[in-house]
Scaffold this motif. Structure first.
Motif, PDB file in Angstrom:
ATOM      1  N   GLU A  87      -1.271 -13.614  14.843  1.00  0.00           N
ATOM      2  CA  GLU A  87      -0.688 -14.661  13.995  1.00  0.00           C
ATOM      3  C   GLU A  87      -0.728 -14.280  12.523  1.00  0.00           C
ATOM      4  O   GLU A  87       0.161 -14.634  11.747  1.00  0.00           O
ATOM      5  N   ARG A  88      -1.723 -13.549  12.131  1.00  0.00           N
ATOM      6  CA  ARG A  88      -1.833 -13.055  10.754  1.00  0.00           C
ATOM      7  C   ARG A  88      -0.619 -12.141  10.455  1.00  0.00           C
ATOM      8  O   ARG A  88       0.006 -12.221   9.408  1.00  0.00           O
ATOM      9  N   ILE A  89      -0.279 -11.283  11.412  1.00  0.00           N
ATOM     10  CA  ILE A  89       0.871 -10.393  11.249  1.00  0.00           C
ATOM     11  C   ILE A  89       2.168 -11.198  11.202  1.00  0.00           C
ATOM     12  O   ILE A  89       3.050 -10.914  10.387  1.00  0.00           O
ATOM     13  N   MET A  90       2.279 -12.221  12.039  1.00  0.00           N
ATOM     14  CA  MET A  90       3.519 -13.010  12.065  1.00  0.00           C
ATOM     15  C   MET A  90       3.740 -13.779  10.759  1.00  0.00           C
ATOM     16  O   MET A  90       4.839 -14.251  10.500  1.00  0.00           O
ATOM     17  N   ARG A  91       2.699 -13.887   9.921  1.00  0.00           N
ATOM     18  CA  ARG A  91       2.830 -14.536   8.610  1.00  0.00           C
ATOM     19  C   ARG A  91       3.101 -13.529   7.495  1.00  0.00           C
ATOM     20  O   ARG A  91       3.321 -13.932   6.352  1.00  0.00           O
ATOM     21  N   THR A  92       3.042 -12.246   7.797  1.00  0.00           N
ATOM     22  CA  THR A  92       3.065 -11.235   6.742  1.00  0.00           C
ATOM     23  C   THR A  92       4.455 -10.621   6.540  1.00  0.00           C
ATOM     24  O   THR A  92       4.994  -9.992   7.454  1.00  0.00           O
ATOM     25  N   THR A  93       5.018 -10.789   5.360  1.00  0.00           N
ATOM     26  CA  THR A  93       6.336 -10.223   5.056  1.00  0.00           C
ATOM     27  C   THR A  93       6.210  -8.703   4.938  1.00  0.00           C
ATOM     28  O   THR A  93       5.100  -8.163   4.886  1.00  0.00           O
ATOM     29  N   TYR A  94       7.358  -8.016   4.895  1.00  0.00           N
ATOM     30  CA  TYR A  94       7.300  -6.558   4.763  1.00  0.00           C
ATOM     31  C   TYR A  94       8.467  -6.066   3.923  1.00  0.00           C
ATOM     32  O   TYR A  94       9.478  -6.734   3.773  1.00  0.00           O
ATOM     33  N   LYS A  95       8.282  -4.864   3.381  1.00  0.00           N
ATOM     34  CA  LYS A  95       9.342  -4.192   2.625  1.00  0.00           C
ATOM     35  C   LYS A  95       9.847  -3.028   3.454  1.00  0.00           C
ATOM     36  O   LYS A  95       9.038  -2.308   4.050  1.00  0.00           O
ATOM     37  N   ILE A  96      11.175  -2.846   3.461  1.00  0.00           N
ATOM     38  CA  ILE A  96      11.698  -1.787   4.326  1.00  0.00           C
ATOM     39  C   ILE A  96      11.889  -0.462   3.597  1.00  0.00           C
ATOM     40  O   ILE A  96      12.131   0.547   4.220  1.00  0.00           O
ATOM     41  N   ASP A  97      11.780  -0.449   2.276  1.00  0.00           N
ATOM     42  CA  ASP A  97      12.171   0.758   1.551  1.00  0.00           C
ATOM     43  C   ASP A  97      11.023   1.386   0.760  1.00  0.00           C
ATOM     44  O   ASP A  97      11.239   2.074  -0.223  1.00  0.00           O
ATOM     45  N   ALA A  98       9.795   1.149   1.179  1.00  0.00           N
ATOM     46  CA  ALA A  98       8.647   1.753   0.496  1.00  0.00           C
ATOM     47  C   ALA A  98       7.554   1.983   1.539  1.00  0.00           C
ATOM     48  O   ALA A  98       7.603   1.405   2.627  1.00  0.00           O
ATOM     49  N   PHE A  99       6.577   2.829   1.200  1.00  0.00           N
ATOM     50  CA  PHE A  99       5.423   2.942   2.099  1.00  0.00           C
ATOM     51  C   PHE A  99       4.799   1.561   2.243  1.00  0.00           C
ATOM     52  O   PHE A  99       4.821   0.758   1.317  1.00  0.00           O
ATOM     53  N   GLN A 100       4.204   1.299   3.378  1.00  0.00           N
ATOM     54  CA  GLN A 100       3.573   0.000   3.611  1.00  0.00           C
ATOM     55  C   GLN A 100       2.333  -0.154   2.727  1.00  0.00           C
ATOM     56  O   GLN A 100       1.630   0.811   2.450  1.00  0.00           O
ATOM     57  N   GLN A 101       2.075  -1.392   2.308  1.00  0.00           N
ATOM     58  CA  GLN A 101       0.858  -1.673   1.545  1.00  0.00           C
ATOM     59  C   GLN A 101      -0.296  -2.055   2.472  1.00  0.00           C
ATOM     60  O   GLN A 101      -1.453  -2.015   2.079  1.00  0.00           O
ATOM     61  N   THR A 102       0.060  -2.438   3.688  1.00  0.00           N
ATOM     62  CA  THR A 102      -0.968  -2.750   4.691  1.00  0.00           C
ATOM     63  C   THR A 102      -0.537  -2.204   6.048  1.00  0.00           C
ATOM     64  O   THR A 102       0.630  -2.346   6.438  1.00  0.00           O
ATOM     65  N   TYR A 103      -1.464  -1.556   6.731  1.00  0.00           N
ATOM     66  CA  TYR A 103      -1.270  -1.133   8.125  1.00  0.00           C
ATOM     67  C   TYR A 103      -2.258  -1.905   8.982  1.00  0.00           C
ATOM     68  O   TYR A 103      -3.390  -2.164   8.564  1.00  0.00           O
ATOM     69  N   PHE A 104      -1.819  -2.276  10.187  1.00  0.00           N
ATOM     70  CA  PHE A 104      -2.699  -2.977  11.124  1.00  0.00           C
ATOM     71  C   PHE A 104      -3.089  -2.027  12.244  1.00  0.00           C
ATOM     72  O   PHE A 104      -2.254  -1.247  12.732  1.00  0.00           O
TER      73      PHE A 104
END
Ligand code: HBI
Ligand code: FE
Length: 295
Positions: free
Chosen positions: A227-244
């Protein structure tokens, strides 16, 4: 990867992408891979992309991914033939890879996954796009996604995702579910015999992000939490700021088992989180210093 397919603005006579865009398309958006029409440059480009990843991924990619490269004959030279690959894959898990021209509509995408077919872009990226392209080409889709489809547990997860996707569309919750795909299938990490390894296709098809995701002090690495992931937005054009980081493919499948309706209700009433947020309730494996944020 939710953008509509665009015409490329590559000015060469007929780009690899355009050869397919004008090809006849079936109702399920599959096309003829027309394997014989890849140019020698395209075959050689596959080999260079492959060899570049081959120097980086041992000890970084998860075991299932590395062993499947050989088992599925992907380490052979040249652009893979999807029909032949499907024969090997279907013997193991019943999955096939089917050629498409590019991104397909969400409903079509989920129908394929629910039927154990992975729609793979048939076109090869251009030389100018060697390091990065937004649309999934054959290198990202086949090198990145196909190997794990040979893992029986991951194979079941992908089918379940396809079934869940159809339900999410009906409930207007696709953005939340797409974040699960993003932070696992595309950018997921997995714990394996005490170390953290890569299983996300978006990382596995990028040499720089493969190093960054595991070794940089910049991004957060947090324990998987649906559920934490389902709340987390993402950017498609940069390295991720968070990995799970998942504990195992079994744990991922278990966490996603059951009815999503109550999960969507809770997620709907909670605020969205930004890609760099760290919460007191997170299981922090590494708290990133976010020193490499690129806009
Ligand atoms: N089509 N070919 C292709 N590949 C994808 O990864 C893809 C797609 N269509 C839709 C889609 N992904 C996403 O919208 C879903 O994951 C939500
Ligand atoms: Fe992908």
């Amino acid at each position: 990867m939710v953008e509509p397919l665009r015409r490329s603005n590559d000015c060469s006579a007929l780009s690899a992408r355009e050869r397919y865009i004008d090809a006849p398309t079936a109702a399920d958006f599959t096309i003829d891979q027309a394997w014989g029409s890849y140019t020698s440059e395209e075959h050689a480009r596959w080999d260079r992309l492959f060899r570049r990843m081959e120097t980086i991924l041992p000890n970084r990619a998860c075991e299932s991914f590395l062993s499947a490269l050989d088992e599925l004959d992907l380490s052979r030279n040249g652009v893979p033939h999807m029909g032949r690959l499907s024969e090997l894959l279907s013997k193991r898990t019943g999955w096939r890879v089917v050629p498409v021209a590019g991104l397909v509509p969400d409903t079509v995408f989920f129908d394929h996954l629910a039927s154990r077919r992975f729609p793979a872009g048939a076109f090869m990226r251009s030389e100018a796009e060697f390091d990065y392209l937004e649309e999934p080409d054959i290198f990202h889709d086949i090198f990145g996604h196909a190997p794990l489809l040979a893992n029986p547990v991951f194979a079941d997860f992908m089918q379940a995702y396809g079934e869940g996707g159809k339900a999410a569309l009906e409930r207007g919750q696709l953005p939340n579910l797409a974040r699960l795909y993003w932070y696992t299938v595309e950018f997921g990490l997995i714990r394996e015999s005490g170390a953290v390894k890569i299983f996300g296709a978006g990382i596995l098809s990028s040499p720089k992000e493969s190093v960054f995701a595991l070794e940089s002090s910049s991004p957060n690495r947090l324990g998987f939490d649906l559920e934490r992931i389902m709340r987390t937005t993402y950017k498609i054009d940069a390295f991720q700021q968070t990995y799970f980081v998942i504990d195992s493919f079994e744990a991922l499948l278990d966490a996603c088992y059951g009815d999503f309706a109550p999960r969507y209700e809770r997620v709907r009433s909670a605020r969205d989180l930004s890609p760099s947020d760290v919460l007191a309730s997170d299981h922090v494996i590494h708290h990133g210093d976010q020193s490499c944020v690129n806009e």
